[in-house]
Design an enzyme around this catalytic site. Structure first.
Site, PDB file in Angstrom:
ATOM      1  N   HIS A 196      57.599  38.975  46.377  1.00 20.39           N
ATOM      2  CA  HIS A 196      58.438  40.136  46.666  1.00 20.39           C
ATOM      3  C   HIS A 196      59.065  40.676  45.391  1.00 20.39           C
ATOM      4  O   HIS A 196      59.091  41.871  45.152  1.00 20.39           O
ATOM      5  CB  HIS A 196      59.578  39.744  47.614  1.00 20.39           C
ATOM      6  CG  HIS A 196      59.118  39.377  48.973  1.00 20.39           C
ATOM      7  ND1 HIS A 196      59.932  38.775  49.902  1.00 20.39           N
ATOM      8  CD2 HIS A 196      57.932  39.538  49.579  1.00 20.39           C
ATOM      9  CE1 HIS A 196      59.266  38.586  51.015  1.00 20.39           C
ATOM     10  NE2 HIS A 196      58.046  39.021  50.836  1.00 20.39           N
ATOM     11  N   GLU A 440      33.401  46.395  43.033  1.00 22.87           N
ATOM     12  CA  GLU A 440      34.209  45.319  42.457  1.00 22.87           C
ATOM     13  C   GLU A 440      33.592  43.947  42.679  1.00 22.87           C
ATOM     14  O   GLU A 440      34.158  42.927  42.311  1.00 22.87           O
ATOM     15  CB  GLU A 440      35.648  45.377  42.991  1.00 22.87           C
ATOM     16  CG  GLU A 440      35.775  45.466  44.489  1.00 22.87           C
ATOM     17  CD  GLU A 440      37.221  45.615  44.950  1.00 22.87           C
ATOM     18  OE1 GLU A 440      38.152  45.419  44.157  1.00 22.87           O
ATOM     19  OE2 GLU A 440      37.415  45.926  46.139  1.00 22.87           O
ATOM     20  N   ASP A 464      38.810  42.847  40.162  1.00 21.79           N
ATOM     21  CA  ASP A 464      37.966  41.914  40.908  1.00 21.79           C
ATOM     22  C   ASP A 464      36.590  41.770  40.271  1.00 21.79           C
ATOM     23  O   ASP A 464      36.016  40.679  40.295  1.00 21.79           O
ATOM     24  CB  ASP A 464      37.829  42.370  42.367  1.00 21.79           C
ATOM     25  CG  ASP A 464      39.035  41.929  43.173  1.00 21.79           C
ATOM     26  OD1 ASP A 464      39.403  40.748  43.063  1.00 21.79           O
ATOM     27  OD2 ASP A 464      39.615  42.761  43.879  1.00 21.79           O
ATOM     28  N   CYS A 511      39.514  52.233  38.840  1.00 24.68           N
ATOM     29  CA  CYS A 511      40.924  52.100  39.247  1.00 24.68           C
ATOM     30  C   CYS A 511      41.475  50.705  38.959  1.00 24.68           C
ATOM     31  O   CYS A 511      42.597  50.400  39.347  1.00 24.68           O
ATOM     32  CB  CYS A 511      41.097  52.467  40.711  1.00 24.68           C
ATOM     33  SG  CYS A 511      40.120  51.436  41.816  1.00 24.68           S
TER      34      CYS A 511
HETATM   35  C1  PEP Z   1      40.470  46.019  41.406  1.00 26.64           C
HETATM   36  O1  PEP Z   1      40.013  44.999  41.918  1.00 26.64           O
HETATM   37  O2  PEP Z   1      40.229  46.388  40.244  1.00 26.64           O
HETATM   38  C2  PEP Z   1      41.385  46.876  42.179  1.00 26.64           C
HETATM   39  C3  PEP Z   1      41.799  48.040  41.728  1.00 26.64           C
HETATM   40  O3  PEP Z   1      41.821  46.417  43.374  1.00 26.64           O
HETATM   41  P1  PEP Z   1      42.992  45.328  43.550  1.00 26.64           P
HETATM   42  O4  PEP Z   1      43.580  45.068  42.199  1.00 26.64           O
HETATM   43  O5  PEP Z   1      43.935  45.941  44.512  1.00 26.64           O
HETATM   44  O6  PEP Z   1      42.228  44.175  44.096  1.00 26.64           O
HETATM   45 MG    MG Z   2      40.149  44.718  44.032  1.00 24.31          MG
END
Ligand code: PEP
Ligand code: MG
Length: 582
Positions: A196, A440, A464, A511
């Site tokens: 949190h 990913e 990931d 992303c």
């Molecule tokens: C990622 O895996 O790069 C991603 C943007 O998703 P998360 O970090 O939410 O797993």
């Molecule tokens: Mg991810």
């Protein structure tokens, strides 16, 4: 002497903080057993009940003081604690213990705390296991009143301004209030990157270093501290040279951040005229403010997991819709990509998945789209709400953790069914809502050409992709040294996804954290990436780098690197691409 402690750094816009330590809850409140006589029982029960009432009053005061702009999800943390203070399981059992064991209230409460924590510990559901933190927070509040140490941050007005808060753990209520009182930073002993405190620190924009084991033993109240949230380090009792060094860095960081604001309205265009799209990653409705503030071209990733946190049941369709509408309408016309639920692995499966068996290997188990396809009652309300939100603005759907085309077909089938349902019910939505997928998983990256043919856009999730390609748990300290975005395998996979998208005319964005890390921007530009999605706090620095980059040159340099990955030291090579001009 400078003492160095390390933990997990959470820096959003600023990373260096210098200030006096303010030791909140230094030293756990240890309850000791004290025998009482039968004649003292009534007084002891009264003391306990008064402490519970006082803790309730404190928390209600916090609830009142929460600014209107605070996301409802965050208020829910406090509501949960208020409910616990009324729960017989917590506030009645100690009374019986005082009577039956003839002991003091502190000890009776401690025994009840231990029983509850044991109960939670034994639960299979990882979400419920984490609820023991809430028990500790609430018990701590009552204990403070019992021992007369109720120096809640609620009551101290200007005392906290500019201070670095040092605590074993922070309640969500403390975190919110202290932000409003102008604290400089947080250090906590407990908490992981998904705790949190970490989530709140990120979304409230407060630098923090969490998980600093034994910090409250080593660091002292009122001593001068330096925190570098980027590196996750805390320095205590710095000598003059160290202090000067960090003051300079902090001042330079602040001046640089202020200077970057002139870029807000400037285009993200390279020196040789290529337009780059800069998008924001958001987690909370509150993040739209900073997204608008930095002039993002859209939201490239809305992580919807926060909607599921800290609750016993998953949100229903109307709750989803209310959150999405609030964001879509708050974004004043820019497009938003809503990622469907990505619970599992490091994002703990919350209370909505009570019946889920604990996976033997959660990162490779029932996570993200796998979980959603298995649990239509989780997935369908979310998809219906996303579709309905598309009537209010430019909304796209993004599917996490795709691994094969069958999954994609299954998702598309559900979406078509839901569109039909919504039509029959007379709801408005965009029938051509774009559907994209996250790349990913290495398998998806290697088959990116197939995915590109069947999706409207791809988004590379490097967080990931790196974890799965290198077989390195992204949250495990022990193997973090292997987590290497410049590993030849990663560079080849990223490049092949970009090329697959280009061949089929499918837009590719990124992303993962790499897309918002200044060091990697020239490399990614040279690989052909044109859409970057990141924490809004990184956007202006990324834009600065883009505006001093030359795509033609970078393309040539990166092509050379990719051909000589075995001989070249990628780190050194990429460092040469990175423009250091400030
Ligand atoms: C990622 O895996 O790069 C991603 C943007 O998703 P998360 O970090 O939410 O797993
Ligand atoms: Mg991810």
């Amino acid at each position: 002497m400078t003492l160095i402690c390390t933990g997990i750094g959470i820096g959003v816009t600023t990373s260096i903080a210098i200030g006096e330590a303010y030791c909140l809850q230094c030293g756990r409140i240890e309850a000791h057993r004290r025998a009482i006589t039968p004649a003292e029982v009534a007084h002891e029960i009264d003391r306990f009940q008064q402490a519970v009432l006082a803790a309730r009053r404190d928390l209600s005061a916090v609830r009142e003081q929460i600014p209107k702009s605070t996301p409802t999800d965050i208020c829910a943390f406090i509501d949960t604690h208020l409910l616990m203070l009324e729960d017989a399981a917590l506030v009645e059992a100690p009374i019986e213990t005082i009577q039956s064991q003839l002991c003091n209230a502190e000890w009776a409460l401690q025994l009840r705390r231990n029983e509850l924590v044991e109960l939670f510990d034994a639960m299979d559901d990882p979400y419920l296991r984490t609820r023991k933190d809430d028990v500790d927070h609430v018990v701590g509040q009552i204990q403070k009143h019992l021992i007369g140490q109720h120096d809640s941050p609620v009551t101290s007005e200007d005392e906290l301004r500019g201070k670095i808060i040092l605590a074993q753990d922070l309640t969500p209520a403390d975190t919110i209030l202290m932000r409003n009182q102008g604290v400089a930073a947080f250090i906590t002993e407990f908490g992981g990157p998904m705790s949190h405190t970490a989530i709140l620190a990120r979304s409230l924009g407060i630098p923090a270093v969490i998980g600093v084991h034994h910090a409250t033993q080593y660091l002292r109240h009122a001593e001068l501290l330096i925190m570098d949230a980027e590196q996750g380090i805390v320095l205590a009792a710095p000598d003059e040279r160290t202090l000067q060094h960090y003051r300079k860095r902090r001042d330079a960081e602040q001046a640089h951040i202020v200077g970057l604001r002139v870029l807000i309205k400037e285009p993200a265009t390279t020196l040789d005229g290529t337009d780059i799209t800069l998008l924001a990653n958001i987690e909370l409705p509150e993040d739209i403010e900073v997204t608008n503030d930095v002039g993002a071209a859209g939201v490239g990733l809305y992580r919807t997991e926060f909607l599921y946190m800290n609750r016993a049941q998953p949100p229903n369709e109307e709750e989803h819709l209310a959150s999405y509408r609030r964001i879509v309408e708050g974004l004043s016309g820019i497009p938003i990509t809503i990622r469907t639920l990505d619970l599992g692995a490091d994002k703990e499966a919350d209370g909505c998945c009570h019946d889920m068996q604990p996976a033997s290997n959660p990162a490779l188990g029932l996570r993200a789209i796998r979980l959603c396809l298995k649990e239509p009652k989780l997935f369908r309300p979310q998809l219906r709400a996303i579709l309905r939100a598309s009537a209010y603005g430019e909304v796209r759907i993004m599917i996490p953790m795709l691994c094969n085309l069958q999954e994609l077909r299954a998702v598309k089938l559900i979406i078509e069914e839901l569109k039909q349902e919504l039509r029959e019910e007379g709801h408005d939505f965009n029938p051509d809502i774009p559907i994209g997928g996250m790349i990913e998983v290495p398998a998806a990256a290697l088959a990116a050409d197939s995915f590109a043919r069947h999706l409207d856009f791809l988004s590379i999730g490097t967080n990931d992709l790196i974890q799965y390609t290198l077989a390195v748990d992204r949250v495990d300290d022990e193997v973090n040294y292997l987590y290497d975005p410049l590993h030849p395998s990663i560079l080849r996979l990223i490049q092949s996804v970009i090329q697959a998208g280009r061949k089929s005319g499918t837009p590719v964005s990124m992303c993962g954290e790499m897309a918002g890390t200044p060091f990697y921007i020239p490399l990614l530009l040279g690989m052909g990436l044109r859409r970057f999605s990141m924490q809004p706090g990184s956007m202006l620095e990324v834009k600065r780098i883009i505006r001093v980059s030359n795509i033609e040159q970078l393309t040539e340099q990166v092509a050379h690197l990719m051909q000589h990955l075995d001989e070249e030291n990628a780190d050194r090579w990429v460092a040469q691409l990175y423009p250091v001009t400030h």
